[in-house]
Design a protein around this motif. Sequence first.
Motif, PDB file in Angstrom:
ATOM      1  N   GLN A  25       0.700  -1.157  -0.003  1.00 33.43           N
ATOM      2  CA  GLN A  25      -0.006   0.149   0.036  1.00 33.43           C
ATOM      3  C   GLN A  25       0.924   1.396  -0.045  1.00 33.43           C
ATOM      4  O   GLN A  25       2.000   0.997   0.450  1.00 33.43           O
TER       5      GLN A  25
ATOM      6  N   HIS B 210      -3.587   3.613  -0.371  1.00 31.22           N
ATOM      7  CA  HIS B 210      -3.829   3.147  -1.533  1.00 31.22           C
ATOM      8  C   HIS B 210      -3.313   1.785  -1.980  1.00 31.22           C
ATOM      9  O   HIS B 210      -1.987   1.488  -1.746  1.00 31.22           O
TER      10      HIS B 210
ATOM     11  N   SER C  31      -2.555   0.481  -9.086  1.00 33.34           N
ATOM     12  CA  SER C  31      -2.956   1.074  -7.837  1.00 33.34           C
ATOM     13  C   SER C  31      -4.481   1.276  -7.834  1.00 33.34           C
ATOM     14  O   SER C  31      -5.016   1.849  -9.063  1.00 33.34           O
ATOM     15  N   THR C  32      -5.254   1.545  -6.691  1.00 28.06           N
ATOM     16  CA  THR C  32      -6.402   2.012  -6.529  1.00 28.06           C
ATOM     17  C   THR C  32      -6.255   3.477  -6.302  1.00 28.06           C
ATOM     18  O   THR C  32      -5.521   4.077  -5.571  1.00 28.06           O
TER      19      THR C  32
ATOM     20  N   GLU D 268      -8.942   4.820  -4.745  1.00 23.87           N
ATOM     21  CA  GLU D 268      -9.608   4.776  -3.231  1.00 23.87           C
ATOM     22  C   GLU D 268      -8.452   4.745  -2.093  1.00 23.87           C
ATOM     23  O   GLU D 268      -7.494   3.953  -2.328  1.00 23.87           O
ATOM     24  N   VAL D 269      -8.657   4.987  -0.989  1.00 21.36           N
ATOM     25  CA  VAL D 269      -7.943   4.663   0.306  1.00 21.36           C
ATOM     26  C   VAL D 269      -8.458   3.878   1.313  1.00 21.36           C
ATOM     27  O   VAL D 269      -9.900   3.949   1.584  1.00 21.36           O
TER      28      VAL D 269
END
Length: 215
Positions: A44, A48, A97-98, A100-101
């Motif tokens: 992460q 993320h 990666s995303t 969102e968190v």
Amino acid sequence: MPTRLALRAFTGLGFLLTLCAGTLAFPVTAQAHGDTVKVEVTGQRDGHITTKITWEDDGDAVEETVAATVNATSPDGTRAMGPWRLVRDPGTRTGWSTAEVLTPGTWKVTVDVGFPSLGHGEGEIAVPVVDPLPPGGTTPPVTGPAPTPTESAPVPSAPAPASATPSSASPAPSSSAAGDGADRTVWWSVIGLAGISLAAVAAGLLLRKARAGRS
């Protein structure tokens, strides 16, 4: 008229061949790299979820846009986040990666890719708790030893005032000696005046006697 029909037939045939070539391009590309993609959950970054996606057989980067769903659940299954999609990390060919968190905590992450080929990956990541900034949005000051003050040039001291009393080499006469001298002067003056007065009286008496004898 036959010429127009022939031109239309040739144009239709060219369009059909182009469509077939475009349809067959993806299977040929997928067959060159393999039938599946490899998905690695790498960790992460500021919450993320980060992944690495490559072709399974040769490890090449996936040039196409990856269609994938990302889900995250807590170890006890009481919390779940997602499904989210993956976006390519800027400046890399294999990083995804995303947007969102994740909230702080430990999460089990699963990634399922559906395009350009099938792929699956799992991993467990931990998102730490980030301390908030102090009021005002500024970072706390760094504590350390106090700076050593710079040494300033010494200030010359003022010269001591000269003493009003005379030095020991030439001592002033004491007050008692001065008083004795004044008393002696007055005494001798009185004696001199008394002597002059007596002499004047004696001279007067002698002068009277001399006058009386003549008469």
